[in-house]
Design an enzyme around this catalytic site. Structure first.
Site, PDB file in Angstrom:
ATOM      1  N   ALA A 208       0.846  -1.197   0.000  1.00  0.00           N
ATOM      2  CA  ALA A 208       0.000   0.000   0.000  1.00  0.00           C
ATOM      3  C   ALA A 208       0.880   1.245   0.000  1.00  0.00           C
ATOM      4  CB  ALA A 208      -0.929  -0.008   1.212  1.00  0.00           C
ATOM      5  N   ASN A 209       0.235   2.414   0.013  1.00  0.00           N
ATOM      6  CA  ASN A 209       0.964   3.677   0.135  1.00  0.00           C
ATOM      7  C   ASN A 209       0.257   4.572   1.147  1.00  0.00           C
ATOM      8  OD1 ASN A 209      -1.104   5.263  -1.262  1.00  0.00           O
ATOM      9  ND2 ASN A 209      -0.435   4.168  -3.095  1.00  0.00           N
ATOM     10  N   ARG A 210       0.753   5.792   1.318  1.00  0.00           N
ATOM     11  CA  ARG A 210       0.286   6.650   2.406  1.00  0.00           C
ATOM     12  C   ARG A 210      -0.890   7.543   2.022  1.00  0.00           C
ATOM     13  NH1 ARG A 210       5.081  10.116   4.172  1.00  0.00           N
ATOM     14  NH2 ARG A 210       3.481  10.948   5.549  1.00  0.00           N
ATOM     15  N   SER A 211      -1.456   7.371   0.867  1.00  0.00           N
ATOM     16  CA  SER A 211      -2.531   8.272   0.455  1.00  0.00           C
ATOM     17  C   SER A 211      -3.763   8.134   1.352  1.00  0.00           C
ATOM     18  CB  SER A 211      -2.931   7.975  -0.998  1.00  0.00           C
ATOM     19  OG  SER A 211      -4.054   8.746  -1.363  1.00  0.00           O
ATOM     20  N   ALA A 275      -3.419   7.644  -5.759  1.00  0.00           N
ATOM     21  CA  ALA A 275      -2.018   7.193  -5.705  1.00  0.00           C
ATOM     22  C   ALA A 275      -2.012   5.706  -6.047  1.00  0.00           C
ATOM     23  CB  ALA A 275      -1.432   7.435  -4.320  1.00  0.00           C
TER      24      ALA A 275
END
Length: 400
Positions: A208-211, A275
């Site tokens: 995952a990412n931080r969005s 993102a």
């Protein structure tokens, strides 16, 4: 703001001095400003200060004539918008309950034009259930309320209750005006992506990412408020679905691509604010992988480049991309503008801690092919959303 009639209502708090700077900003924008002050406000700054700034007598007494037999009605009728700053807990309560106890509260009760309220008080007063009820009632009544900032308070400690800076207030009012008054996106179909995508590793793990999705959701809310029909394709977020917006929930990049393509043909404006994960596992594990050894190598393959694909298929659509960078912002954003065949690129520096991922604020560089980049400065994500739509409408007009 040019030639707008702004009634500035000032109640008693240490932040009164900032109201003088805000009055000056309004005047520089070409507005005509008149000021009313509570008795408590006059203990912090004298009416003479505001008379000198506005070249008008300051309203301080419900029974003074000011050239009119009913001055509070005269001011209410003269106004195009009313700004209450700093708004103390007392004036919030009076406005919410319809109490007319002095010139300020009486004039506000008679005011039918849009109201903009900027609370400023001790953090405990701001958090008090009575204040929260009053703020909720004001919002229900259609009053625009700007959340106070968190910072150093007059009491000598940090807390939420500090009045935002005058420049921030001006930007907020200008952005909110555009949202409240303009239905300039009526008839437009807007397709948006938001949030981050996730790529499964096994039944319990994923990449995952931080969005947080806040920018994309702000874009959806603003578009809907300006009259557009909005379809939002969203990766997993903790945000509530915006009212009046069709939300399609997805998880992976490939799921997002499928939904964007399914709705692409009929869209007028398409904004890729999500993102999207650049890579996914070559093969997802069917069962949970147990811990074995000190390292674990994952075999990753490229995900589809959704923005580039949309750029290749573009016909009547105006396409917007986002570029989240940590170095050489202008260089990387300019390259992406060209490579992805977008009409507008919104670039921001995600190495900063005060904007971008997970925050309520952003600062961006807006790039188009034939104009110099526009640097927005720090603002709320709703304000940036309004700027993006303003630019898209300009581009659409240029096409005509």
């Amino acid at each position: 703001m040019k030639n707008k009639h702004i009634a500035l209502y000032i109640s008693g708090g240490i932040a009164v001095y900032k109201a003088a700077m805000l009055a000056r900003l309004f005047i520089k924008k070409g507005a005509k400003v008149r000021v009313a002050m509570t008795k408590a406000a006059q203990e912090f700054v004298t009416p003479l200060t505001f008379k000198g700034l506005t070249h008008h007598e300051v309203y301080t007494d419900l029974f003074s004539k000011h050239g009119s037999p009913v001055p509070h009605i005269e001011l209410a009728d003269w106004s195009d918008l009313a700004v209450v700053v700093p708004a103390t807990a007392d004036i919030l309560a009076k406005m919410a309950q319809g109490i007319a106890a002095d010139f300020v509260s009486t004039a506000l009760l008679a005011t039918e034009v849009p109201k903009y309220v900027v609370p400023a008080m001790n953090n405990k007063m701001w958090a008090n259930p009575a204040t929260r009820r009053n703020v909720a009632q004001l919002k229900t009544d259609g009053v625009n309320v700007l959340e106070p900032a968190t910072g150093f308070l007059a009491e000598g400690y940090d807390g939420k209750g500090r009045m935002p800076e005058p420049e921030e207030i001006l930007t907020w009012i200008e952005g909110t005006q555009a949202s409240n008054f303009a239905k300039d996106l009526a008839g437009k179909k807007i397709l948006l992506s938001a949030g981050g995508t996730i790529e499964p590793i096994d039944p319990v793990r994923y990449l995952a990412n931080r969005s947080s999705g806040k920018m994309g959701y702000a874009l959806a809310e603003v578009a809907q408020s300006r009259g557009a029909k909005v379809t939002l394709v969203s990766g997993p977020t903790a945000l509530k679905a915006p009212k009046g917006v069709e939300v399609i929930n997805v998880k992976t990049a490939r799921e997002m691509e499928a939904e964007m393509l399914a709705h692409y043909a009929t869209a007028d404006f398409v904004i890729m604010a999500a993102a999207v994960a650049d890579y996914r596992l070559a093969q997802v594990y069917e069962q949970k992988v147990k811990k074995v050894g000190e390292t674990w190598q994952l075999n990753l393959v490229r995900n589809p480049d959704i923005l580039k694909h949309l750029g290749e298929l573009k016909q009547q659509q105006l396409l917007v991309g986002f570029a989240a960078e940590t170095t050489e912002l202008v260089k990387h954003a300019t390259e992406k503008l060209r490579q992805k065949n977008v009409d507008l690129l919104v670039a921001n520096d995600v190495s900063r801690k005060d904007i971008g991922f997970g925050t309520n604020d952003n600062a961006a560089l807006l790039l188009t092919r034939d104009k110099a980049p526009q640097e927005t400065g720090k603002m709320t994500k709703q304000q940036l959303a309004n700027l993006i739509y303003d630019r898209l409408l300009e581009l659409a007009k240029e096409r005509e």
